[in-house]
Write an enzyme that holds these catalytic residues in place. Structure first.
Site, PDB file in Angstrom:
ATOM      1  N   HIS A 560       0.817  -1.212   0.000  1.00  0.00           N
ATOM      2  CA  HIS A 560       0.000   0.000   0.000  1.00  0.00           C
ATOM      3  C   HIS A 560       0.859   1.275   0.000  1.00  0.00           C
ATOM      4  O   HIS A 560       0.619   2.191   0.804  1.00  0.00           O
ATOM      5  CB  HIS A 560      -0.933   0.014   1.223  1.00  0.00           C
ATOM      6  CG  HIS A 560      -1.907  -1.117   1.243  1.00  0.00           C
ATOM      7  ND1 HIS A 560      -2.434  -1.637   2.405  1.00  0.00           N
ATOM      8  CD2 HIS A 560      -2.451  -1.853   0.235  1.00  0.00           C
ATOM      9  CE1 HIS A 560      -3.258  -2.629   2.113  1.00  0.00           C
ATOM     10  NE2 HIS A 560      -3.289  -2.788   0.808  1.00  0.00           N
ATOM     11  N   HIS A 603      -7.338  -1.758   3.092  1.00  0.00           N
ATOM     12  CA  HIS A 603      -6.604  -1.991   1.846  1.00  0.00           C
ATOM     13  C   HIS A 603      -7.045  -0.857   0.914  1.00  0.00           C
ATOM     14  O   HIS A 603      -8.165  -0.356   1.024  1.00  0.00           O
ATOM     15  CB  HIS A 603      -6.966  -3.366   1.295  1.00  0.00           C
ATOM     16  CG  HIS A 603      -6.711  -4.462   2.310  1.00  0.00           C
ATOM     17  ND1 HIS A 603      -5.802  -5.454   2.119  1.00  0.00           N
ATOM     18  CD2 HIS A 603      -7.241  -4.669   3.542  1.00  0.00           C
ATOM     19  CE1 HIS A 603      -5.764  -6.240   3.182  1.00  0.00           C
ATOM     20  NE2 HIS A 603      -6.639  -5.786   4.063  1.00  0.00           N
TER      21      HIS A 603
HETATM   22  C1  LIG Z   1       0.564  -7.208  -4.882  1.00  0.00           C
HETATM   23  C2  LIG Z   1      -0.491  -6.202  -4.484  1.00  0.00           C
HETATM   24  C3  LIG Z   1      -1.558  -6.626  -3.682  1.00  0.00           C
HETATM   25  C4  LIG Z   1      -2.536  -5.712  -3.307  1.00  0.00           C
HETATM   26  N1  LIG Z   1      -3.637  -6.167  -2.640  1.00  0.00           N
HETATM   27  C5  LIG Z   1      -4.672  -5.328  -2.422  1.00  0.00           C
HETATM   28  C6  LIG Z   1      -5.909  -5.819  -1.925  1.00  0.00           C
HETATM   29  O1  LIG Z   1      -6.112  -7.025  -1.719  1.00  0.00           O
HETATM   30  N2  LIG Z   1      -6.910  -4.925  -1.703  1.00  0.00           N
HETATM   31  C7  LIG Z   1      -6.737  -3.597  -1.937  1.00  0.00           C
HETATM   32  O2  LIG Z   1      -7.670  -2.836  -1.667  1.00  0.00           O
HETATM   33  N3  LIG Z   1      -5.588  -3.105  -2.436  1.00  0.00           N
HETATM   34  C8  LIG Z   1      -4.575  -3.946  -2.719  1.00  0.00           C
HETATM   35  N4  LIG Z   1      -3.432  -3.474  -3.300  1.00  0.00           N
HETATM   36  C9  LIG Z   1      -3.285  -2.006  -3.503  1.00  0.00           C
HETATM   37  C10 LIG Z   1      -4.027  -1.434  -4.694  1.00  0.00           C
HETATM   38  O3  LIG Z   1      -4.041  -2.295  -5.797  1.00  0.00           O
HETATM   39  C11 LIG Z   1      -3.344  -0.098  -5.041  1.00  0.00           C
HETATM   40  O4  LIG Z   1      -3.449   0.739  -3.905  1.00  0.00           O
HETATM   41  C12 LIG Z   1      -3.942   0.612  -6.243  1.00  0.00           C
HETATM   42  O5  LIG Z   1      -3.776  -0.149  -7.400  1.00  0.00           O
HETATM   43  C13 LIG Z   1      -3.288   1.982  -6.417  1.00  0.00           C
HETATM   44  O6  LIG Z   1      -3.805   2.603  -7.582  1.00  0.00           O
HETATM   45  P1  LIG Z   1      -2.944   3.696  -8.352  1.00  0.00           P
HETATM   46  O7  LIG Z   1      -3.718   4.086  -9.542  1.00  0.00           O
HETATM   47  O8  LIG Z   1      -2.509   4.703  -7.381  1.00  0.00           O
HETATM   48  O9  LIG Z   1      -1.619   2.927  -8.823  1.00  0.00           O
HETATM   49  P2  LIG Z   1      -1.474   1.679  -9.779  1.00  0.00           P
HETATM   50  O10 LIG Z   1      -2.717   0.892  -9.818  1.00  0.00           O
HETATM   51  O11 LIG Z   1      -0.224   0.993  -9.318  1.00  0.00           O
HETATM   52  O12 LIG Z   1      -1.247   2.308 -11.217  1.00  0.00           O
HETATM   53  C14 LIG Z   1      -0.093   3.011 -11.584  1.00  0.00           C
HETATM   54  C15 LIG Z   1       0.227   2.665 -13.034  1.00  0.00           C
HETATM   55  O13 LIG Z   1       1.151   3.598 -13.557  1.00  0.00           O
HETATM   56  C16 LIG Z   1       2.072   2.924 -14.386  1.00  0.00           C
HETATM   57  N5  LIG Z   1       3.286   3.740 -14.432  1.00  0.00           N
HETATM   58  C17 LIG Z   1       4.141   3.994 -13.419  1.00  0.00           C
HETATM   59  N6  LIG Z   1       5.095   4.843 -13.813  1.00  0.00           N
HETATM   60  C18 LIG Z   1       4.862   5.138 -15.103  1.00  0.00           C
HETATM   61  C19 LIG Z   1       5.508   5.978 -16.054  1.00  0.00           C
HETATM   62  N7  LIG Z   1       6.592   6.687 -15.711  1.00  0.00           N
HETATM   63  N8  LIG Z   1       5.008   6.023 -17.306  1.00  0.00           N
HETATM   64  C20 LIG Z   1       3.914   5.314 -17.642  1.00  0.00           C
HETATM   65  N9  LIG Z   1       3.256   4.502 -16.771  1.00  0.00           N
HETATM   66  C21 LIG Z   1       3.712   4.436 -15.516  1.00  0.00           C
HETATM   67  C22 LIG Z   1       2.253   1.588 -13.724  1.00  0.00           C
HETATM   68  O14 LIG Z   1       2.746   0.619 -14.615  1.00  0.00           O
HETATM   69  C23 LIG Z   1       0.846   1.294 -13.226  1.00  0.00           C
HETATM   70  O15 LIG Z   1       0.095   0.560 -14.150  1.00  0.00           O
HETATM   71  C24 LIG Z   1      -2.431  -4.347  -3.696  1.00  0.00           C
HETATM   72  C25 LIG Z   1      -1.372  -3.929  -4.510  1.00  0.00           C
HETATM   73  C26 LIG Z   1      -0.415  -4.847  -4.912  1.00  0.00           C
HETATM   74  C27 LIG Z   1       0.711  -4.393  -5.800  1.00  0.00           C
END
Ligand SMILES: Cc1cc2nc3c(=O)[nH]c(=O)nc-3n(C[C@H](O)[C@H](O)[C@H](O)COP(=O)(O)OP(=O)(O)OC[C@H]3O[C@@H](n4cnc5c(N)ncnc54)[C@H](O)[C@@H]3O)c2cc1C
Length: 644
Positions: A560, A603
């Protein structure tokens, strides 16, 4: 059936095998190509096609007049690991970045994997499927930190806009005593449900919480304190994962004004400062196919959705960050912002494990110990999408206030206000009054949460085996995300600084002691539980912490990562305003987990879907973006006036 430590290893091996198989065709076709996108101008460029990026892309492209380009580092993966719920038990490392943290100074200088999705859909593709929310008070704290409209009342409509609950089967409800209240959910794209398949032992293990002095609300999404059933992001009609890609992107991918560019990394935000202001007007990007570098332009807004680790990194690479960090890496300083990469948070977690006897068959160990069961489960899922593979990792948890898991809640909390905070914060805080002031506000709120009845401080996921983990939901320590000075374009330096504040260690010890007392209850005696991790030989507080570190039971993360571009007033160490705009810039916003000012006890995914829905409304509502075009064709903006 006995639990074996070897299971962890077996899961990792299975993970590698399965992850390889998960992308049978390699990178999938892209919606647009690098050569099509280069030098083009769009209304909005969204960096990161992860969870929040795809939500915002969907909503902004609802207006056919607005063009939206999403740039994602990873690729589309439609392999089995992305839709079969059971696969959530096996880390899908093929769809994650291979990053390792910097040595953690308060965890014996150990390093840890940094779990972040690297795929269209981001974390929603690779996560553990738990779908829950923090308490009302957790979000109200965001508002009290200076963010108008970001309390529970302001976020609730967006939780409703993003999710939709479907009931498990009546027979499962009856057999396992599953409780829920569908009215706590809304009518949005993300489908959630408590899986109908459950392992039999969950009845006894979940039932053992009835004897603790904690509430058992009917519906955790309505009352998130206590022990309760919680849904997974799962589409009941098909028993498949419901992630951001299939729900927010696929249904709208034929919109001609929405483009997705995969396999492309943005390595810099471009600014036009010819008017004296830093006006974001595009990005520089690198194609993974052949290393080509090109630019693309945005005439309304560049929106950062690269997640809790990579958005702070990208701001640093773009010249917005602490001056000394940028100078050391030879990055031209556009704005000295010490807050970028500060305030970094996560949930330190404990993989406590018991060896259980007399478990019912099947149980989660059966996957690795009984090849026939695994084959039968696979066949059943292939046939009609029912059975064990329609179940993820777990669908119950206990989120407890401090006083619910420790009799020392008052004495430990009292220590917080006696501390000199600078003794337990990264050095950067002592050089920057704004950072310290913001932390002191957070600390005051944390003290109230530690003493109160409305925020959870600890979590115990409830599963049908001896995997009895726990997590610290409200850490006092703060991490730092920074540039690798010798290779700034490489991975960022990720350091949680977990347990820098000794109170965090004390609370973790209390979590372990409560877990031990819980597993020693007569209601669980049928399993004759024997503690494997960290191990019953660790008894004093010091032994428990050191044993948890040395056995790998304690980790600084629960996947997280968040908080490194905090949404807070600038004079309190914020990076973005409550309108999500980066201070000191124009037309540059952040919508991902890095904006979380103080990590909630949950989460993160359900929260991030709601945050992204709200972010899209905020971005849509901006006025004053219709000034004249400049020679490059973007709309020059002299005033950005928010109307909500
Ligand atoms: C292994 C794992 C298990 C988890 N389990 C849970 C769970 O059971 N329940 C829950 O509620 N949450 C869980 N989470 C957390 C949840 O999935 C994340 O908090 C959420 O996905 C965050 O969303 P976000 O859009 O901030 O980032 P992300 O979903 O990580 O999206 C960011 C995206 O940006 C892309 N990116 C990064 N840098 C660049 C760049 N420079 N140029 C282009 N693209 C880029 C990445 O490839 C990625 O696809 C888990 C996360 C992980 C990794």
């Amino acid at each position: 059936m006995a639990y074996s430590i070897g299971l962890v290893l077996a899961l990792q091996i299975l993970s590698l095998l399965s992850s390889t198989a998960a992308v049978p065709n390699g990178p999938q076709p892209r919606n647009t190509t690098f050569s099509e996108a280069k030098e083009q101008t769009y209304d909005y460029i969204i960096v990161g096609g992860g969870l929040t990026g795809l939500v915002v892309a969907n909503r902004l492209s609802e207006d056919p007049e607005k063009t939206v380009l999403v740039i994602e580092n990873g690729y589309v993966d439609n392999g089995i690991a992305t839709y079969i719920p059971y696969k959530a038990n096996i880390l899908n490392v093929a769809d994650m970045y291979p990053i390792t943290s910097a040595p953690e100074p308060f965890l014996g200088n150990r390093t840890y994997p940094v779990r972040v999705g690297n795929v269209v859909g981001g974390g929603s593709i690779v996560n553990g499927m738990v779908f829950d929310r923090g308490s009302d008070a957790d979000y109200d704290a965001w508002e009290q930190l200076g963010n108008d409209g970001w309390g529970w009342a302001g976020l609730k409509p967006y939780f409703f806009k993003s999710n939709h609950f479907t009931a498990p089967s009546e027979s499962s409800v009856k057999e396992f005593g599953i409780t829920y209240n569908a009215s706590a959910y809304g009518n949005g794209p993300i489908q959630v449900s408590v899986p109908s398949f459950q392992f039999k032992d969950i009845k006894t293990i979940f039932g053992s919480w009835k004897v603790e002095n904690v509430p058992m609300p009917i519906e955790g999404f309505a009352e998130p304190i206590g022990a309760y059933w919680l849904p997974n992001d799962i589409n009941n009609a098909t028993a498949t994962r419901s992630n951001a890609h299939v729900t927010y992107f696929v249904p709208v991918e034929n919109r001609t004004n929405l483009k997705l560019l995969t396999g492309t990394r943005v390595n810099k935000v471009l600014f036009d400062n010819s008017y004296g202001n830093l006006i974001a007007n595009g990005v520089r990007m690198v194609s993974h196919a052949d290393g080509t570098v090109a630019k693309a332009y945005a005439n309304r807004e560049v929106i950062l959705a690269a997640g809790g680790v990579f958005t702070p990194h990208l701001l640093l690479l773009s010249g917005i960050g602490p001056q000394d960090v940028l100078a050391a890496a030879n990055v031209t300083v556009l704005k000295d912002t010490p807050a970028v990469g500060s305030n970094f948070q996560d949930h330190p977690s404990l993989s406590m494990t018991y060896n259980l006897s007399n478990e019912a068959f099947p149980n989660p160990n059966s996957y690795t110990l009984n090849a026939t069961f695994l084959a039968d489960a696979s066949a059943q899922y292939s046939k009609d999408h029912t059975g064990p593979w329609s179940f993820g990792r777990g669908s119950a948890s206990a989120f407890l206030t401090f006083k619910q898991f420790s009799s020392k809640w008052q004495s430990i909390t009292a220590k917080i206000s006696q501390q000199n905070p600078l003794d337990f914060l990264p050095a950067r805080y002592s050089q920057n009054p704004a950072l310290l002031a913001g932390y002191m506000n957070q600390r005051e709120m944390l003290i109230q949460e530690y003493l109160g009845d409305t925020s959870a401080i600890g979590e115990y996921p409830i599963q049908a085996w001896g995997h009895a983990s726990a997590a610290l939901e409200k850490p006092l320590s703060r991490g730092i995300l920074t540039l690798n000075a010798s290779n700034p374009q490489g991975f960022p330096v990720v350091q949680w600084n977990a347990l820098q504040n000794p109170v965090d260690a004390e609370v973790l010890v209390e979590l372990i002691k409560f877990n031990r007392a819980h597993w020693a209850r007569k209601e669980l005696a049928v399993y004759n539980p024997v503690e494997l991790l960290p191990g019953a030989q660790y008894q004093t507080n010091e032994e428990i912490i050191q044993g948890s570190i040395s056995t790998g039971t304690l980790s600084p993360t629960f996947a997280h990562p968040s908080g490194g571009c905090a949404m807070m007033p600038e004079e309190l160490g914020g990076v973005v305003s409550d309108r999500l705009l980066v201070y000191g810039t124009e037309r540059l916003s952040v919508v991902d987990a890095s904006i979380i000012p103080m990590i909630p006890a949950t989460h993160l995914q359900a929260t991030m879907y709601a945050v992204a829905e709200k972010a899209a409304d905020i971005i849509k509502s901006r006025a004053g973006l219709h000034a004249s075009s400049n020679s490059r064709g973007y709309l020059a903006v002299f005033a950005s006036i928010d109307v909500i």
